[in-house]
Design an enzyme around this catalytic site. Sequence first.
Site, mmCIF file in Angstrom:
data_model
loop_
_atom_site.group_PDB
_atom_site.id
_atom_site.type_symbol
_atom_site.label_atom_id
_atom_site.label_comp_id
_atom_site.label_asym_id
_atom_site.label_seq_id
_atom_site.Cartn_x
_atom_site.Cartn_y
_atom_site.Cartn_z
ATOM 1 N N HIS A 140 8.192 -64.511 0.305
ATOM 2 C CA HIS A 140 8.840 -64.918 1.468
ATOM 3 C C HIS A 140 9.488 -64.058 2.349
ATOM 4 O O HIS A 140 9.359 -63.885 3.563
ATOM 5 C CB HIS A 140 9.798 -66.240 1.028
ATOM 6 C CG HIS A 140 10.692 -66.736 2.143
ATOM 7 N ND1 HIS A 140 10.387 -68.097 2.394
ATOM 8 C CD2 HIS A 140 11.731 -66.300 2.926
ATOM 9 C CE1 HIS A 140 11.496 -68.296 3.435
ATOM 10 N NE2 HIS A 140 12.181 -67.185 3.800
ATOM 11 N N GLU A 141 10.436 -63.066 1.518
ATOM 12 C CA GLU A 141 10.999 -61.997 2.317
ATOM 13 C C GLU A 141 9.993 -60.940 2.590
ATOM 14 O O GLU A 141 10.367 -60.387 3.949
ATOM 15 C CB GLU A 141 11.795 -61.364 1.186
ATOM 16 C CG GLU A 141 13.010 -62.231 0.649
ATOM 17 C CD GLU A 141 13.530 -63.253 1.775
ATOM 18 O OE1 GLU A 141 13.892 -62.733 2.686
ATOM 19 O OE2 GLU A 141 13.907 -64.426 1.129
ATOM 20 N N HIS A 144 8.870 -61.925 6.165
ATOM 21 C CA HIS A 144 9.920 -61.518 7.061
ATOM 22 C C HIS A 144 9.634 -60.387 7.836
ATOM 23 O O HIS A 144 9.987 -60.198 9.011
ATOM 24 C CB HIS A 144 11.306 -61.805 6.449
ATOM 25 C CG HIS A 144 11.871 -63.213 6.432
ATOM 26 N ND1 HIS A 144 12.158 -64.049 7.712
ATOM 27 C CD2 HIS A 144 12.295 -63.950 5.533
ATOM 28 C CE1 HIS A 144 12.738 -65.073 7.526
ATOM 29 N NE2 HIS A 144 12.808 -65.018 6.215
HETATM 30 NI NI NI Z 1 13.817 -66.489 5.191
#
Ligand code: NI
Length: 171
Positions: A140-141, A144
């Site tokens: 998830h990171e 980003h």
């Molecule tokens: Ni996030």
Amino acid sequence: MTDFTITTIGDPLLAQPAPAVAGFAETQPMFHRLTEALRELRGAGLAAPQIGIGVAAAVIEVRKTELFPDRPESPLIRLANPVIDAMSDEIVEEWEGCFSVPGLLGIVPRPNEVTVSFRDAEWNQVTQTFTGYVARVVQHEVDHLHGRVFLSRMTSLDSLTTQENFLKRGR
Ligand code: NI
């Protein structure tokens, strides 16, 4: 208290690749700010662009919360310039939310295991394999840092819910 503002979707910082962290001198204050912000938010992970720092770095520290009372905890992980080298064929589906997508949760399919190369807080080059929930947070990171949020990883929007309704109905 740390002074920070969370950038939310629609902010260009969250929609573009983050430039690499230049070197060790840059990491210390940045990881410090990121970690303070993460703990203040009581989040599992936070990427630098989410607090307005446009570089490829993220911190992860999984703790149990009211929203996720049974997730396995992790130590503090600091990633600079992370690259995902390999991922498992096994895909798992789990709920995700994001401070940059306020109030929403959805089910996201992701590989259960990833191997990641990165610079740690001491600027050592590290390769590490993550499994289970923390592997999800790592992905998830890293997303980003490539300008992606979890919404674009959902294969169906049918599970999309507000946090309020998520808590109300249970899982
Ligand atoms: Ni996030």
